[in-house]
Design an enzyme around this catalytic site. Structure first.
Site, PDB file in Angstrom:
ATOM      1  N   GLU A  11       0.801  -1.228   0.000  1.00 28.01           N
ATOM      2  CA  GLU A  11       0.000   0.000   0.000  1.00 28.01           C
ATOM      3  C   GLU A  11       0.828   1.269   0.000  1.00 28.01           C
ATOM      4  OE1 GLU A  11      -0.219  -2.422   2.261  1.00 28.01           O
ATOM      5  OE2 GLU A  11      -2.233  -2.623   3.083  1.00 28.01           O
ATOM      6  N   ASP A  97      -2.012  -5.262   3.419  1.00 28.05           N
ATOM      7  CA  ASP A  97      -2.224  -5.633   4.819  1.00 28.05           C
ATOM      8  C   ASP A  97      -3.180  -6.814   4.964  1.00 28.05           C
ATOM      9  OD1 ASP A  97      -0.536  -3.634   5.637  1.00 28.05           O
ATOM     10  OD2 ASP A  97      -2.131  -2.187   5.992  1.00 28.05           O
ATOM     11  N   ASP A  99      -5.951  -7.546   6.501  1.00 25.86           N
ATOM     12  CA  ASP A  99      -7.260  -7.252   7.060  1.00 25.86           C
ATOM     13  C   ASP A  99      -8.230  -7.019   5.904  1.00 25.86           C
ATOM     14  OD1 ASP A  99      -6.574  -4.756   6.093  1.00 25.86           O
ATOM     15  OD2 ASP A  99      -6.357  -3.825   8.057  1.00 25.86           O
ATOM     16  N   GLU A 101      -9.543  -4.292   4.611  1.00 29.45           N
ATOM     17  CA  GLU A 101      -9.151  -3.232   3.681  1.00 29.45           C
ATOM     18  C   GLU A 101      -8.003  -3.694   2.796  1.00 29.45           C
ATOM     19  OE1 GLU A 101     -10.523  -0.218   3.092  1.00 29.45           O
ATOM     20  OE2 GLU A 101     -12.119  -0.779   4.471  1.00 29.45           O
ATOM     21  N   TYR A 321       1.775  -5.459  13.091  1.00 27.10           N
ATOM     22  CA  TYR A 321       0.658  -4.737  12.497  1.00 27.10           C
ATOM     23  C   TYR A 321      -0.199  -4.087  13.576  1.00 27.10           C
ATOM     24  CZ  TYR A 321      -3.013  -3.660   9.140  1.00 27.10           C
ATOM     25  OH  TYR A 321      -3.911  -3.007   8.342  1.00 27.10           O
ATOM     26  N   ARG A 323      -3.335  -2.765  13.488  1.00 31.34           N
ATOM     27  CA  ARG A 323      -4.800  -2.870  13.507  1.00 31.34           C
ATOM     28  C   ARG A 323      -5.173  -4.310  13.869  1.00 31.34           C
ATOM     29  NH1 ARG A 323      -4.030   0.504   8.862  1.00 31.34           N
ATOM     30  NH2 ARG A 323      -4.731   2.622   9.298  1.00 31.34           N
ATOM     31  N   HIS A 368      -3.856 -11.428  13.617  1.00 32.11           N
ATOM     32  CA  HIS A 368      -4.095 -12.426  14.659  1.00 32.11           C
ATOM     33  C   HIS A 368      -3.016 -12.438  15.733  1.00 32.11           C
ATOM     34  CE1 HIS A 368      -7.408 -13.772  12.276  1.00 32.11           C
ATOM     35  NE2 HIS A 368      -6.621 -13.996  11.243  1.00 32.11           N
TER      36      HIS A 368
END
Length: 922
Positions: A11, A97, A99, A101, A321, A323, A368
Site C-alpha cells: 500500500e 495488509d 485485514d 481493507e 501490524y 490494527r 491475529h
C-alpha cells in the site's frame, strides 16, 4: 533457468522501501498508495446510468447491489506505473495488509491490472527479514469472503449516508452528514452530556482523624460507621441527588457536632486487624483500542496521532501490524519477552509458565497477534534511540514495556485493614444516639508490595473516574497493631463534598466504550472520532469531548425517526454480521437486501425513509429549558428565545460559543436573557460624514458601525403641515420640495446604497464605554503606517482572523498586540519586516515542516503558513490543515492523506463571471 522478475505491490511507499531491503534479487516492490479505486459519486456517473437504478447511490440496489467503481484521477498515474511494471514481471505478489481493507485493495488491483502471470497473496503482520521470508514461502489465494465483507461495509455506508443525510440537510442544517458508526458515537457523547444536564449534585460530609500508637508512626483513618450504621459517601447518591440504602448522611452541622464530641472522647481502641495477601496481574499486550487508550493517558496522543505514529513504526519494521483486536502473542514473541525480562529484571521476574491472553473481542477478524516489537529478539527503547526519536520513540517504548511486562510475574504483597473504635458518653445533636452515648468507627488500609514483578517494567494507566472523596486512610502506611491496643486521637476534621456528574468522554474512554459495545472495528476507531470532530458535532476541550448543540438536533432526529439505526446493539450486530460475511457464513447480497428492503419482522432502511411522515424541523431543533424559555438551534448557532411585547416576534438572545451544553442551566439561561442588552448605543456623530457611530453586540462579539440618521421632517410655518423629507436627489433620482415631491423619470439604474463600515472591538474594549475617537480609529482601519523606503509600498496595520498584523504587498508580520495596530510607527514596522517571518530559525519563505517526496507527484511535501492558516503542499496541490488539528501533529502519513483527499475532490470549480448586458438607449 532464466532469471524471473517478481512484482510485489504493497500500500505505502514507506512499506515498499522497507520490504525491498529483505527481498532477494529479482523482486521489484511498488506501492498502490492505498485504494486505487472507489465508488464513484452519483453525479459523476456516465449519462446513460444516471437515470437507471445506479443513479442514486452508484450501486444497483435492484440487481445484486452491484457497485460502480472508478479509478480516481489522482490514481491514474499510479495505475499506469503498476501496469508498466507488470508487463516485465513473471509473477505478481499482492502484499497488502492482512485485514479487510488490505484484502479489498488486493482485489481491486486484480480487477484493474488484469494480470496474465501467476498471482500470489503474501501476508505478514511484521516487516522483518524472517517474517518476509516466511511469507514468501507461505503464500495463499485471495480471500473473497474478506473482500465481500469490506464491500458490504462500503455499500452499507453509502446507502446509509445517502438516504439519511438529505433528511438532516432539510430538517437540521445544510452540509450535515450521517454515518452508521459515527452516528452511534455522536449519540454516546450526547447521551453523556444529557446525563450531565440532568445531574443533581448532593452534598455530604465525612470525618478523618489522626491516630498514633505510642512510639510508632501516626496515620490517618476515615470515619466508616456511626452507631453501627455506615456513613454515606458519594457512591450512595444517584444522579438525581437522592440517597439510597441504610446509611447515615452527615450534614455540616452534624459533622461539626460529631467532631467536637470525638475530640473530647479520649483514646481509640483497635477493634480488629485483618491482613490479606495482595496479588496483581499484568495487563494484556496491546490491541488497537488499548494502545489508543494508553497512548492518550500516558502520552496525550489523539487516536489519529497514535495510529499515524504506529503506522510509521510498522512500515519501518519496528512493530507488528497495528490494527488488531487480538491480545495473543506468537511463540517467538513470548520467548523474546521472557528472555528480555529475565535479563533486565532477574530470573525471578519471569513466571514458570508463559502467560496467554484470551481476546475480549467476539470475532477477532483483523491481524491475529497483539501489537508488539517486531522480530524474534526485541530491541529495547535505549537501543532504538539511534534510529527513532520524538513521538516514534515514545510510542515504541510504551509498546515494548507493555509487551515485556505481559510475560512477567505478578506483583505481590499484603493488604492490612484496621478498624478503630471511639466511644463517648455524649450524644450528638442531629444523630440517633443510644443511651450509652455515641459510638464511631474509623477504618484505614494499606498495601505493602513485597515483590514488584511486572511493576518493574510497566503499570497500566486509568481513565478519569467519577469523583469519590478519598482520604489518606484509603492507602495509609500502617504500624504494627493488635486488637485491644489503645491509640491517641488528634486532628479530627470534618470535610464537605459534592457529588460530581459523570465525566465527559475522552478519546480513550470513548474508544473503550465503542469496543465494549462492539461498535466499529480496530481500523475505524481513530476515523470515527476524527469524523465527528471534523463535522462539528463534537469539540475537544482539553482531553474532554464536548458535544455541540447541533449534535443534539442530529441525534434527536435520528432517535425519533431512525430509532433502529442508532441503537447501540443494532449497530454492533451489524459488525457481527460483517464478521459472518468475512468468514463465509453469510451471503453479502442477502444481507444487503434485508438491511435495505427489509423482510419479515425486519424494517429496511428504504421502508423507514418512505414512511418518515412529517418532521417538524422547529421541534427537532428546540429544547425547552423552562416555561417561556426555549433554546433554538439555528443555522448560525444556538440562541434562547423568550416572549416579547410583539407575539409575532419573540426576543432572541445568542448563546456564547464557549458555553458547553451542560453549563446552560435554567439559571444561566435566565442570566443571559436578563443581562443588559448591549447594542445600538450611539457613541457619537462622525464629524466628516455626519453619520451616527454605534456600538453593538453581534454573534461574533462587540463591534462599532455607522448609520445614516433619518432626515428631519419639514414643517410649513404658515400652515403647520408636516412633510416627510426625502433623501438627497443625487442618491434617489428624485427632486424634493417642502410640500410636494415629484419623481423624475429614471434614466439610469438606481444606485445601491453604500455599505456601512463596521469594525470589531479589541478584546480589551467594552462596548459600553468605547468613545467616539476610538470608534472612528477602528472604522478607519486598516491604518497606513507609512511607505517602505525601498519598495515604495504602503505598510498597513490591521486586525485579521488570526490576530493583529502588518501588511506590505503580499508580505505580512504579526504584531505583538491589538493595541500595537495604533501604536506601531514606521521604524518599528520596518524592524519587524527585517526579521524572519517565523523567527530566527526560519526565513520568511521557509516551510514550517518538510517531508519526503509525495508518492503521486514525486515532489517534496511541505507544511506552510498561508493567508487562511497552515496548509500542506507538494508544489502542485494545496490542502488546508483542518481547524483544530495541531500543525505539530501533522506527520508524513497525515500530510500524504490530506493531499490525496484534496486531489480526490478535484479542482475547485470557479463561478463564471456574470454576463454584462448592454444598457438600453433612451
Amino acid at each position: 533457468m532464466p532469471d524471473t522478475k517478481k512484482l510485489v505491490i504493497v500500500e505505502s511507499p514507506a512499506k515498499a522501501k522497507t520490504i525491498a531491503q529483505y527481498l532477494g534479487d529479482g523482486y521489484e516492490v511498488q506501492a498502490s498508495v492505498g485504494h486505487i479505486r472507489d465508488l464513484i459519486e452519483p453525479k459523476n456517473l456516465p449519462a446513460e446510468l444516471k437515470k437507471g437504478p445506479m443513479g442514486k447511490f452508484s450501486v444497483d440496489v435492484d440487481n445484486g447491489f452491484e457497485p460502480y467503481y472508478v479509478v480516481s484521477d489522482a490514481k491514474k498515474k499510479t495505475v499506469s506505473e503498476l501496469k508498466r511494471a507488470l508487463k516485465d514481471a513473471d509473477e505478481l505478489y499482492l502484499a497488502t495488509d492482512e485485514d479487510r481493507e488490505g484484502e479489498a485493495i488486493a482485489w481491486h488491483l486484480l480487477q484493474v491490472l488484469k494480470p496474465k502471470v501467476p498471482v500470489k497473496r503474501m501476508v505478514f503482520h511484521e516487516i522483518t527479514k524472517e517474517a518476509i521470508q516466511r511469507a514468501q514461502e507461505a503464500t495463499r489465494e485471495l480471500d473473497t469472503a474478506l473482500v465481500d465483507a469490506q464491500e458490504t461495509r462500503r455499500i452499507l455506508d453509502r446507502l446509509y449516508g445517502y438516504e439519511v443525510s438529505p433528511v438532516l440537510w432539510r430538517k437540521v442544517g445544510p452540509g450535515l452528514s450521517a454515518g452508521r458508526v459515527q452516528s452511534a458515537a455522536t449519540r454516546l457523547v450526547v447521551d453523556r452530556e444529557r446525563e450531565r444536564l440532568a445531574f443533581v449534585s448532593a452534598n455530604y460530609w465525612d470525618l478523618t482523624a489522626r491516630f498514633e500508637k505510642a512510639g510508632d508512626t501516626a496515620f490517618t483513618a476515615k470515619l466508616a460507621r456511626v452507631q453501627g450504621t455506615r456513613v454515606a459517601s458519594g457512591r450512595d447518591f444517584d444522579d438525581r441527588g437522592a440517597i439510597s440504602g441504610d446509611v447515615v448522611r452527615l450534614d455540616e452541622a452534624s459533622a461539626a457536632a460529631l467532631t467536637t464530641v470525638l475530640e473530647r472522647a479520649g483514646d481509640a481502641v483497635v477493634r480488629s486487624v485483618d491482613s490479606k495477601p495482595y496479588t496483581r496481574r499484568p495487563a494484556a499486550p496491546f490491541t488497537t483500542s488499548t494502545l489508543q487508550q494508553e497512548a492518550a493517558r500516558k502520552l496525550r496522543f489523539s487516536a489519529r496521532q497514535t495510529m499515524s505514529v504506529a503506522q510509521s513504526l510498522y512500515e519501518n519494521g519496528h512493530i507488528t501490524y497495528m490494527r488488531t483486536d487480538s491480545s495473543s502473542l506468537s511463540q517467538q514473541a513470548v520467548t523474546a519477552a521472557r528472555k528480555q525480562a529475565a535479563e533486565l529484571y532477574g530470573a525471578d521476574s519471569v513466571p514458570d509458565k508463559p502467560r496467554s491472553y484470551a481476546g475480549k473481542s467476539k470475532n477477532a477478524q483483523e491481524a491475529h497477534e497483539a501489537i508488539r516489537p517486531a522480530g524474534d529478539t526485541f530491541r529495547t527503547p535505549s537501543q532504538m534511540e539511534k534510529v527513532l526519536r520524538g513521538n516514534d520513540l515514545r510510542l515504541y517504548g510504551l509498546i515494548w514495556k507493555r509487551t515485556v511486562a505481559s510475560q512477567m510475574a505478578d506483583a505481590k504483597g499484603s493488604t492490612a485493614s484496621v478498624v478503630l473504635g471511639i466511644s463517648s458518653s455524649e450524644a450528638v445533636e442531629g444523630l440517633a444516639s443510644t443511651a450509652n452515648g455515641t459510638d464511631a468507627e474509623f477504618t484505614a488500609s494499606g498495601t505493602v508490595i513485597t515483590f514488584r514483578g511486572f511493576l518493574n517494567a510497566y503499570e497500566e494507566g486509568r481513565d478519569e473516574e467519577r469523583h469519590e472523596a478519598k482520604s489518606d486512610g484509603d492507602d495509609a502506611k500502617l504500624p504494627q497493631m493488635a486488637e485491644g491496643d489503645e491509640l491517641a486521637v488528634s486532628d479530627v476534621e470534618a470535610k464537605g463534598h459534592d457529588t460530581s456528574a459523570p465525566p465527559r468522554y475522552t478519546e480513550a474512554s470513548l474508544v473503550k466504550t465503542l469496543e465494549e459495545l462492539g461498535i466499529g472495528r480496530p481500523s475505524t476507531y481513530a476515523a470515527i472520532i476524527s469524523t465527528i470532530i471534523d463535522r462539528g458535532y463534537v469539540t475537544q476541550r482539553g482531553s474532554a469531548l464536548v458535544p455541540n448543540w447541533i449534535a443534539f438536533s442530529v441525534v434527536r432526529l435520528l432517535e425519533d425517526y431512525f430509532g433502529d439505526l442508532v441503537q447501540y446493539d443494532f449497530t454492533a450486530s451489524m459488525e457481527d454480521d460483517l464478521d459472518r460475511i468475512a468468514s463465509g457464513d453469510e451471503d453479502r447480497v442477502d444481507w444487503l437486501k434485508g438491511f435495505y428492503f427489509g423482510g419479515g419482522d425486519q424494517r429496511g432502511l428504504r421502508t423507514v425513509i418512505d414512511n418518515l411522515g412529517e418532521i417538524d424541523a422547529r421541534d427537532i431543533n428546540s429544547v425547552e429549558l423552562a416555561p417561556g424559555l426555549t433554546l433554538r438551534i439555528g443555522r448560525y448557532g444556538p440562541y434562547i428565545e423568550v416572549p416579547s411585547d410583539d407575539p409575532e416576534k419573540p426576543r432572541r438572545v445568542n448563546v456564547p460559543e464557549d458555553l458547553a451544553p451542560d453549563e446552560l442551566t435554567t439559571d444561566k439561561a435566565r442570566e443571559l436573557v436578563e443581562a443588559p442588552v448591549v447594542g445600538d448605543r450611539v457613541v457619537g456623530i462622525n464629524p466628516e460624514t455626519g453619520k451616527e457611530v454605534l456600538a453593538k453586540d453581534g454573534r461574533f462579539g462587540p463591534y462599532v458601525t455607522e448609520r445614516t440618521p433619518e432626515p428631519e421632517p419639514t414643517v410649513d410655518p404658515a400652515t403647520g403641515e408636516v412633510t416627510e423629507a426625502a433623501p438627497a436627489a443625487a442618491e434617489t433620482g428624485t427632486t424634493t420640495t417642502a410640500k410636494k415631491t415629484t419623481t423624475k423619470k429614471a434614466t439610469t439604474k438606481k444606485a445601491a446604497a453604500p455599505k456601512e463600515r463596521t469594525a470589531s472591538l479589541f478584546k480589551s474594549m467594552d462596548p459600553q464605554t468605547v468613545d467616539l475617537e476610538t470608534a472612528l480609529k477602528l472604522l478607519d482601519l486598516p491604518r497606513t503606517v507609512g511607505k517602505d523606503p525601498e519598495s515604495g509600498e504602503d505598510i498597513t496595520a490591521q486586525n485579521g482572523r488570526y490576530g493583529p498584523y502588518l501588511k506590505k504587498g503580499t508580505d505580512t508580520r504579526t504584531l505583538p498586540s491589538e493595541d500595537a495596530i495604533f501604536d506601531v510607527d514606521l521604524a518599528g514596522a520596518l524592524e519587524l519586516f527585517a526579521q524572519p517571518k517565523y523567527g530566527a530559525k526560519r526565513s520568511a519563505t521557509a516551510a514550517l515542516k518538510e517531508f519526503d517526496a509525495d508518492p503521486v507527484s514525486g515532489k517534496p511535501i511541505k507544511v506552510k503558513d498561508g493567508r487562511f492558516g497552515p496548509y500542506v503542499t507538494d508544489g502542485e496541490t494545496n490542502a488546508t490543515i483542518p481547524r483544530g488539528e495541531d500543525v505539530e501533529d501533522v506527520d508524513f502519513e497525515r500530510a500524504k492523506q490530506l493531499l490525496a483527499d484534496k486531489r480526490a475532490k478535484g479542482p475547485v470549480k470557479k463561478k463564471a463571471p456574470a454576463r454584462r448586458t448592454a444598457a438600453k438607449k433612451k
